[in-house]
Each structure stands twice: as structure tokens, then as C-alpha cells.
Design a protein around this motif. Structure first.
Motif, PDB file in Angstrom:
ATOM      1  N   PRO A 123       0.805  -1.222   0.000  1.00 15.50           N
ATOM      2  CA  PRO A 123       0.000   0.000   0.000  1.00 15.50           C
ATOM      3  C   PRO A 123       0.843   1.279   0.000  1.00 15.50           C
ATOM      4  CG  PRO A 123      -0.934  -1.599   1.519  1.00 15.50           C
ATOM      5  CD  PRO A 123       0.390  -2.150   1.092  1.00 15.50           C
ATOM      6  N   THR A 124       1.917   1.287   0.788  1.00 11.90           N
ATOM      7  CA  THR A 124       2.776   2.477   0.828  1.00 11.90           C
ATOM      8  C   THR A 124       3.503   2.666  -0.492  1.00 11.90           C
ATOM      9  OG1 THR A 124       3.097   2.234   3.214  1.00 11.90           O
ATOM     10  CG2 THR A 124       4.717   3.559   2.019  1.00 11.90           C
ATOM     11  N   TRP A 127       1.044   3.963  -3.019  1.00  9.63           N
ATOM     12  CA  TRP A 127       0.692   5.371  -2.795  1.00  9.63           C
ATOM     13  C   TRP A 127       1.805   6.291  -3.290  1.00  9.63           C
ATOM     14  CZ3 TRP A 127      -3.732   7.665  -1.844  1.00  9.63           C
ATOM     15  CH2 TRP A 127      -3.715   9.020  -1.486  1.00  9.63           C
ATOM     16  N   ASN A 128       3.045   5.887  -3.078  1.00  7.75           N
ATOM     17  CA  ASN A 128       4.164   6.686  -3.578  1.00  7.75           C
ATOM     18  C   ASN A 128       4.118   6.794  -5.098  1.00  7.75           C
ATOM     19  OD1 ASN A 128       5.119   7.018  -0.981  1.00  7.75           O
ATOM     20  ND2 ASN A 128       6.591   5.342  -1.109  1.00  7.75           N
ATOM     21  N   LEU A 130       1.368   6.549  -6.983  1.00  9.40           N
ATOM     22  CA  LEU A 130       0.217   7.397  -7.323  1.00  9.40           C
ATOM     23  C   LEU A 130       0.574   8.875  -7.164  1.00  9.40           C
ATOM     24  CD1 LEU A 130      -2.611   5.348  -5.581  1.00  9.40           C
ATOM     25  CD2 LEU A 130      -2.259   5.576  -8.047  1.00  9.40           C
ATOM     26  N   THR A 131       1.348   9.166  -6.137  1.00  7.58           N
ATOM     27  CA  THR A 131       1.785  10.551  -5.926  1.00  7.58           C
ATOM     28  C   THR A 131       2.711  11.001  -7.049  1.00  7.58           C
ATOM     29  OG1 THR A 131       1.580  10.301  -3.527  1.00  7.58           O
ATOM     30  CG2 THR A 131       2.963  12.106  -4.329  1.00  7.58           C
ATOM     31  N   SER A 136      -2.684  11.150  -6.831  1.00  6.39           N
ATOM     32  CA  SER A 136      -3.044  10.771  -5.454  1.00  6.39           C
ATOM     33  C   SER A 136      -4.088  11.719  -4.854  1.00  6.39           C
ATOM     34  CB  SER A 136      -1.797  10.733  -4.561  1.00  6.39           C
ATOM     35  OG  SER A 136      -1.168  12.003  -4.505  1.00  6.39           O
ATOM     36  N   LYS A 141      -7.902   6.175   0.648  1.00  6.48           N
ATOM     37  CA  LYS A 141      -7.351   4.915   1.150  1.00  6.48           C
ATOM     38  C   LYS A 141      -8.416   4.102   1.875  1.00  6.48           C
ATOM     39  CE  LYS A 141      -2.763   6.988   1.889  1.00  6.48           C
ATOM     40  NZ  LYS A 141      -1.719   7.278   2.901  1.00  6.48           N
ATOM     41  N   THR A 162      -7.737  -1.510  -0.984  1.00  8.09           N
ATOM     42  CA  THR A 162      -6.612  -0.641  -0.618  1.00  8.09           C
ATOM     43  C   THR A 162      -6.842   0.812  -1.006  1.00  8.09           C
ATOM     44  OG1 THR A 162      -5.091  -2.507  -0.859  1.00  8.09           O
ATOM     45  CG2 THR A 162      -4.124  -0.296  -0.872  1.00  8.09           C
ATOM     46  N   HIS A 163      -7.256   1.083  -2.252  1.00  7.74           N
ATOM     47  CA  HIS A 163      -7.450   2.453  -2.738  1.00  7.74           C
ATOM     48  C   HIS A 163      -8.756   2.549  -3.511  1.00  7.74           C
ATOM     49  CE1 HIS A 163      -2.818   2.662  -2.642  1.00  7.74           C
ATOM     50  NE2 HIS A 163      -3.293   3.290  -1.588  1.00  7.74           N
TER      51      HIS A 163
END
Length: 273
Positions: A123-124, A127-128, A130-131, A136, A141, A162-163
Motif C-alpha cells: 500500500p505504501t 501510494w508513492n 500514485l503521488t 493521489s 485509502k 486498498t485504494h
């Protein structure tokens, strides 16, 4: 009959005027053999009170190496003291190691925390990405059935996604996956079961439609992994290979298209991918 082992601790007194001494070595007697065991951890000049004290300690430890009986060499002055004789426990395989780790200062190795599992890192990592891809701000989340009022009819057992992206008419459910490390097949099975449950439980009349997406994170052999994943999930989800520019662009365009119609998306970037 086992040999009797004993030792005497050698102490260093940096300042004779102070009632303070530091164990720095030990004279170990195993039968008729004498061995000098030095401490793994030695104080430096900042703790001993200066460079002179440090050099005196070094000299003393070097002199101890030539000891052939459990007494201090005559070359050592009043800064070194010898403790009483102490017997070692019987049956030790390595008496010197026991003395070094038990009777003398040593560096304690703290146990390292176990590395987080792939499931916890994904997940982390996702997310990185997506950013970095500039989307993002549209993504939220941990989607659960209670995340929106119109979705109360979904049973909790379908699990957390997750997202997700909330649009005016559509909710995009997104599960990232990586094929690095162990457990990839279990992760695929988990996504299949989760999305199958959402497909069966979703009540479109309760509100928005939903779409299900699995996106493969960049990594080794990502093209083949994405193809394999698509073959396994084609019945329950669309699959995007984010390691390929064209596929990643379709994925991020879909996020923007749906997210831009939703309730006040927080746009943190307009970066073009």
C-alpha cells in the motif's frame, strides 16, 4: 576429570584519586594454560579523561598479552588492579567467550525488527507511485462498505480495498499488486476473492456504479506478470500494467476522469505522465 577453569578480572583506574575502575580484561586459567581475554568494548579518551589515559590503557592491555600466570605483569603500575579469583561454570565449550561476554563490557547486539511483509509494504509503495504520477489527490485509502452512505447494503465480510476513487456516478476500486518476493499467488487469490465478493454484493440501485481495477506496480518482469494477472482476474477486474507507459497513462487518465466528477477532489499535482 574435567579441567578446572577460573579467571581474574583486570581493572583500569584512569584517575587514582577517584574511586572508579573499569574492567578491561581478564586472566583466564584453564588447567595449566593462561590466556588473556580482552574486552570487546573499550572506553575512548573522552570517557577516560584524556589521550594520556587512553594510551596508558593501550599499553597495559598490550602488556597483559604476555602474562603467563594469573598475576599482573610487573611493568603495570597502580592504574591496574586484579580482582579475586572466580570459578567458571563447568562444561563450557568456550571459556574465553563466556568470560568476554559475561564478565567484561561488550557490545550488545539489539535484535533487528523483522522486515515488513510484502503485503504491508505494497500500500505504501503504491501510494508513492500514485503521488509520483500526479493522481493521489483523487485517491482515497481503505474502501470499506461503510465508506459511503449509499453502500450500507454491502456486508462487511467483502473486505477492505486498498485504494478507491469516488466519482459522481462511479466508484473505482483499486488493488495494487507486485510479483516481487514470496506470496504472489496468494495475493492474486486474495484480490480475486475480494473483487468477486464485491461483484456479487454490490447493489447498483443503492447509489453509484462501481468498477474494479488491479494495477501491477513497476518491477522485474512486470509485462509478463501483468499478462498473467489479467488472465486470472479478467472475470472480476480490469488489469493495468503501470510499468508500461501506455497502460499507466490509461490508468491515470481513468482516475482523473472519474475523480474529477466526484466531491471536491483534492488535487495535489497536475503532473503529466
Amino acid at each position: 576429570m574435567p579441567m578446572i577453569a577460573s579467571f581474574r578480572t583486570v581493572y583500569f583506574r584512569p584517575r587514582l584519586a577517584l574511586d572508579w575502575r573499569v574492567p578491561v580484561a581478564a586472566l583466564l586459567a584453564v588447567g595449566d594454560t593462561i590466556e588473556t581475554v580482552t574486552a570487546d568494548l573499550m572506553l575512548d579518551h573522552r570517557c577516560l579523561g584524556g589521550v594520556g589515559a587512553r594510551e596508558l590503557l593501550r599499553f597495559g592491555v598490550a602488556e597483559l598479552a604476555s602474562a603467563n600466570e594469573c598475576v599482573l605483569p610487573s611493568s603495570l603500575g597502580p592504574h591496574f588492579e586484579l580482582g579475586p579469583r572466580e570459578d567458571l561454570p563447568a562444561g563450557l565449550a568456550d571459556p574465553a567467550m563466556w568470560v568476554r561476554s559475561t564478565a567484561l563490557p561488550s557490545v550488545k547486539q539489539e535484535p533487528k525488527d523483522a522486515a515488513p511483509s510484502a503485503e504491508k509494504r505494497i500500500p505504501t509503495l503504491a501510494w508513492n507511485h500514485l503521488t509520483n504520477w500526479g493522481v493521489s489527490g483523487y485517491v482515497r485509502k481503505r474502501f470499506q462498505p461503510s465508506s459511503a452512505t449509499e453502500l450500507q447494503r454491502l456486508p462487511p465480510k467483502v473486505g477492505t480495498v486498498t485504494h478507491f476513487v469516488v466519482g459522481e456516478e462511479t466508484i473505482l476500486l483499486m488493488e495494487p499488486i507486485t510479483f516481487s518476493g514470496d506470496g504472489a499467488s496468494d495475493r492474486v487469490a486474495s484480490i480475486f476473492q475480494k473483487f468477486s465478493a464485491y461483484e456479487a454484493a454490490w447493489d447498483a440501485s443503492a447509489g453509484r456504479e462501481h468498477r474494479r481495477v488491479a494495477y501491477v506496480l513497476p518491477g522485474p518482469n512486470v509485462a509478463r506478470s501483468a499478462q498473467d494477472l489479467e488472465n486470472q482476474l479478467r472475470m472480476v477486474a480490469d488489469v493495468y500494467n503501470t510499468g508500461a507507459t501506455e497502460s499507466r497513462k490509461r490508468f491515470t487518465d481513468e482516475i482523473r476522469r472519474i475523480g474529477s466528477t466526484g466531491p471536491t477532489p483534492e488535487l495535489v499535482s497536475q503532473r503529466v505522465t
